[in-house]
Write an enzyme that holds these catalytic residues in place. Structure first.
Site, PDB file in Angstrom:
ATOM      1  N   GLY A 278     -23.688   3.710   4.185  1.00  0.00           N
ATOM      2  CA  GLY A 278     -22.802   4.315   3.188  1.00  0.00           C
ATOM      3  C   GLY A 278     -23.189   3.901   1.790  1.00  0.00           C
ATOM      4  CB  VAL A 279     -25.658   4.787  -0.564  1.00  0.00           C
ATOM      5  CG1 VAL A 279     -26.476   3.792   0.229  1.00  0.00           C
ATOM      6  CG2 VAL A 279     -26.057   6.211  -0.192  1.00  0.00           C
ATOM      7  N   GLY A 280     -21.965   5.150  -1.193  1.00  0.00           N
ATOM      8  CA  GLY A 280     -21.018   5.722  -2.141  1.00  0.00           C
ATOM      9  C   GLY A 280     -20.877   4.785  -3.332  1.00  0.00           C
TER      10      GLY A 280
ATOM     11  CB  VAL B 153     -18.704  -0.302  -2.764  1.00  0.00           C
ATOM     12  CG1 VAL B 153     -19.034  -1.781  -2.652  1.00  0.00           C
ATOM     13  CG2 VAL B 153     -17.292  -0.116  -3.279  1.00  0.00           C
TER      14      VAL B 153
ATOM     15  CE  LYS C  30      -4.500   0.843   0.376  1.00  0.00           C
ATOM     16  NZ  LYS C  30      -5.643   0.082  -0.140  1.00  0.00           N
TER      17      LYS C  30
HETATM   18  P1  NAD Z   1     -17.091   6.109  -1.193  1.00  0.00           P
HETATM   19  O1  NAD Z   1     -16.287   7.216  -0.591  1.00  0.00           O
HETATM   20  O2  NAD Z   1     -17.543   6.211  -2.602  1.00  0.00           O
HETATM   21  O3  NAD Z   1     -18.392   5.826  -0.299  1.00  0.00           O
HETATM   22  C1  NAD Z   1     -18.405   5.884   1.093  1.00  0.00           C
HETATM   23  C2  NAD Z   1     -19.745   6.517   1.477  1.00  0.00           C
HETATM   24  O4  NAD Z   1     -19.896   6.430   2.893  1.00  0.00           O
HETATM   25  C3  NAD Z   1     -19.839   7.994   1.120  1.00  0.00           C
HETATM   26  O5  NAD Z   1     -21.046   8.218   0.400  1.00  0.00           O
HETATM   27  C4  NAD Z   1     -19.827   8.702   2.466  1.00  0.00           C
HETATM   28  O6  NAD Z   1     -20.614   9.896   2.458  1.00  0.00           O
HETATM   29  C5  NAD Z   1     -20.448   7.644   3.358  1.00  0.00           C
HETATM   30  N1  NAD Z   1     -20.155   7.762   4.786  1.00  0.00           N
HETATM   31  C6  NAD Z   1     -19.023   8.179   5.399  1.00  0.00           C
HETATM   32  N2  NAD Z   1     -19.158   8.108   6.731  1.00  0.00           N
HETATM   33  C7  NAD Z   1     -20.404   7.624   6.965  1.00  0.00           C
HETATM   34  C8  NAD Z   1     -21.131   7.315   8.143  1.00  0.00           C
HETATM   35  N3  NAD Z   1     -20.611   7.502   9.358  1.00  0.00           N
HETATM   36  N4  NAD Z   1     -22.378   6.838   8.025  1.00  0.00           N
HETATM   37  C9  NAD Z   1     -22.936   6.652   6.814  1.00  0.00           C
HETATM   38  N5  NAD Z   1     -22.304   6.934   5.650  1.00  0.00           N
HETATM   39  C10 NAD Z   1     -21.037   7.410   5.736  1.00  0.00           C
HETATM   40  O7  NAD Z   1     -16.211   4.798  -0.962  1.00  0.00           O
HETATM   41  P2  NAD Z   1     -16.381   3.377  -1.696  1.00  0.00           P
HETATM   42  O8  NAD Z   1     -15.404   3.293  -2.810  1.00  0.00           O
HETATM   43  O9  NAD Z   1     -17.831   3.103  -1.933  1.00  0.00           O
HETATM   44  O10 NAD Z   1     -15.839   2.396  -0.547  1.00  0.00           O
HETATM   45  C11 NAD Z   1     -16.637   2.103   0.591  1.00  0.00           C
HETATM   46  C12 NAD Z   1     -15.833   1.224   1.559  1.00  0.00           C
HETATM   47  O11 NAD Z   1     -15.445   0.017   0.904  1.00  0.00           O
HETATM   48  C13 NAD Z   1     -14.535   1.850   2.063  1.00  0.00           C
HETATM   49  O12 NAD Z   1     -14.316   1.423   3.383  1.00  0.00           O
HETATM   50  C14 NAD Z   1     -13.480   1.252   1.152  1.00  0.00           C
HETATM   51  O13 NAD Z   1     -12.197   1.215   1.785  1.00  0.00           O
HETATM   52  C15 NAD Z   1     -14.032  -0.144   0.951  1.00  0.00           C
HETATM   53  N6  NAD Z   1     -13.575  -0.778  -0.292  1.00  0.00           N
HETATM   54  C16 NAD Z   1     -13.850  -0.203  -1.488  1.00  0.00           C
HETATM   55  C17 NAD Z   1     -13.425  -0.824  -2.657  1.00  0.00           C
HETATM   56  C18 NAD Z   1     -13.720  -0.228  -4.007  1.00  0.00           C
HETATM   57  O14 NAD Z   1     -13.597  -0.934  -5.015  1.00  0.00           O
HETATM   58  N7  NAD Z   1     -14.144   1.034  -4.086  1.00  0.00           N
HETATM   59  C19 NAD Z   1     -12.723  -2.052  -2.590  1.00  0.00           C
HETATM   60  C20 NAD Z   1     -12.475  -2.644  -1.333  1.00  0.00           C
HETATM   61  C21 NAD Z   1     -12.915  -1.983  -0.184  1.00  0.00           C
END
Ligand code: NAD
Length: 346
Positions: free
Chosen positions: A183-185, A187, A80
């Site tokens: 969290g509806v980002g 993923v 990393k």
């Molecule tokens: P992202 O930033 O697109 O989405 C995260 C969402 O969580 C955001 O919409 C944010 O506003 C919301 N959030 C933050 N704090 C919060 C809380 N306390 N309560 C509710 N919502 C909250 O990130 P992502 O790419 O969707 O990744 C989500 C998680 O999955 C992370 O922990 C990331 O490390 C993990 N992950 C992602 C991937 C990938 O392919 N993107 C792969 C492996 C692991």
């Protein structure tokens, strides 16, 4: 700052600090283990409060990548990188080029990818100075791993719902099941759409309330406040926001019988795994469930990748069965299984 004596050092093979005065680069690359192959792991750009915080983060994340790639059965090790900087203010082509040169100096032992604070466009800039970059997309398709991560979490949830709720995999396995997504980002939203299509009833929460409201409208889902999502009356809780979502306090409040989500490092501390088990809640080890993105990055070929991601479910079947047989948390069983794979490889 001691590295060898750091509590998260855990036999890292190499930890390098990189600095470039002209661009302001201050970075750390951690290579945990390359027994199975080159260390693949994302580049996080974050305004860490201190160098100590950056070191702790990079060591934990790097080690996690070794376990993730081993259990996803990929010919990759774990690494990393972090840059101590604000991605909105400090990210310049000069900074990314300096990072690219630092990555290049490792001659392929570390391969970078996007992570929090970095995106596909940044990977293209880094690729101008080093070939050791992944997730660039091809044939006009995006290199964003999120939809693949969501697909992997869906397969993981199929296994968890079978082992935790006794609902066997079938066309209507998710019909009427109540699932809370924190969290509806990238993923979380993609996972929500899949689960909605499979017939689940969703409860959503996000600190970005507009994002949650838009998705809830689209999927006919219920929204709750971010602080109330852990109390939702649901069957499955899916942490898809930040790390450390599962604290002892959260475990006491959860109504769900299954936890399965995308977030990295969900357990606030290792003993939380046992607290979940004591309450009869089936915990899906995070790095097994969220490996879809790294599998896609490793394959770079769409035909084979979906079959490989589906194997996340098979791996979890083995972990859940072994955990039940041995009376242990799936988190500990997953760690043992991963170690068996990377310590004996090569
Ligand atoms: P992202 O930033 O697109 O989405 C995260 C969402 O969580 C955001 O919409 C944010 O506003 C919301 N959030 C933050 N704090 C919060 C809380 N306390 N309560 C509710 N919502 C909250 O990130 P992502 O790419 O969707 O990744 C989500 C998680 O999955 C992370 O922990 C990331 O490390 C993990 N992950 C992602 C991937 C990938 O392919 N993107 C792969 C492996 C692991």
């Amino acid at each position: 700052m001691p590295v060898f004596d750091h509590p998260d050092f855990d036999h890292h093979q190499q930890v390098i600090h990189g600095c470039d005065a002209a661009s302001g680069l201050r970075a750390i690359i951690a290579i945990h283990d390359t027994t199975r192959g080159p260390a693949l792991g994302g580049l996080r750009i974050y305004p860490y409060a201190s160098e100590a915080d950056a070191l702790t983060d990079v060591l934990r994340l790097s080690r996690g990548m070794t376990y993730k790639s081993a259990l996803a059965d990929l010919p990759l090790g774990g690494g990393k990188a972090v840059i101590i900087a604000d991605p909105h203010r400090d990210k310049t082509p000069e900074l990314l080029h300096a990072m690219g040169r630092l990555i290049d100096s490792l001659v392929g032992r570390y391969i970078t990818a996007e992570d929090s604070g970095s995106d596909e466009a940044d990977m293209r800039v880094i690729a101008e100075v080093t070939e050791h970059v992944s997730g660039l997309g091809r044939d006009g398709a995006s290199g964003d791993p999120s939809p693949w991560t969501a697909l992997g979490v869906f397969h993981a949830m199929q296994s968890a719902v079978y082992h935790g709720l006794g609902r066997a995999e079938s066309e209507d396995q998710f019909a009427g099941l109540r699932i809370a997504i924190q969290g509806v980002g990238h993923v979380g939203a993609s996972l929500a759409r899949r689960l909605h299509d499979a017939g689940a009833g969703l409860v959503l929460a996000d600190v970005d309330r507009d994002a949650a409201a838009r998705l809830a409208g689209e999927l006919d889902a219920r929204i709750v406040a971010p602080e109330a999502i852990v109390d939702a009356e649901v069957d499955v809780f899916a942490p898809c926001a930040m790390g450390a979502a599962l604290t002892p306090e959260v475990v006491r409040r959860l109504k769900a019988r299954v936890v399965c989500g995308a977030a990295n490092n969900q357990l606030a501390s290792p003993e939380v795994a046992d607290r979940l088990r004591d309450r009869g809640i089936l915990y899906t080890p995070d790095y097994v469930a969220n490996a879809g993105g790294v599998i896609e990055i490793a394959w770079q070929r769409r035909e084979a990748v979906t079959a490989h991601i589906a194997r996340i479910g098979t791996t979890l079947d083995e972990i859940f069965a072994r955990a039940a047989q041995e009376g242990r948390s799936p988190a500990l069983v997953a760690d043992d299984l991963a170690r068996e794979r990377f310590e004996t490889a090569g």
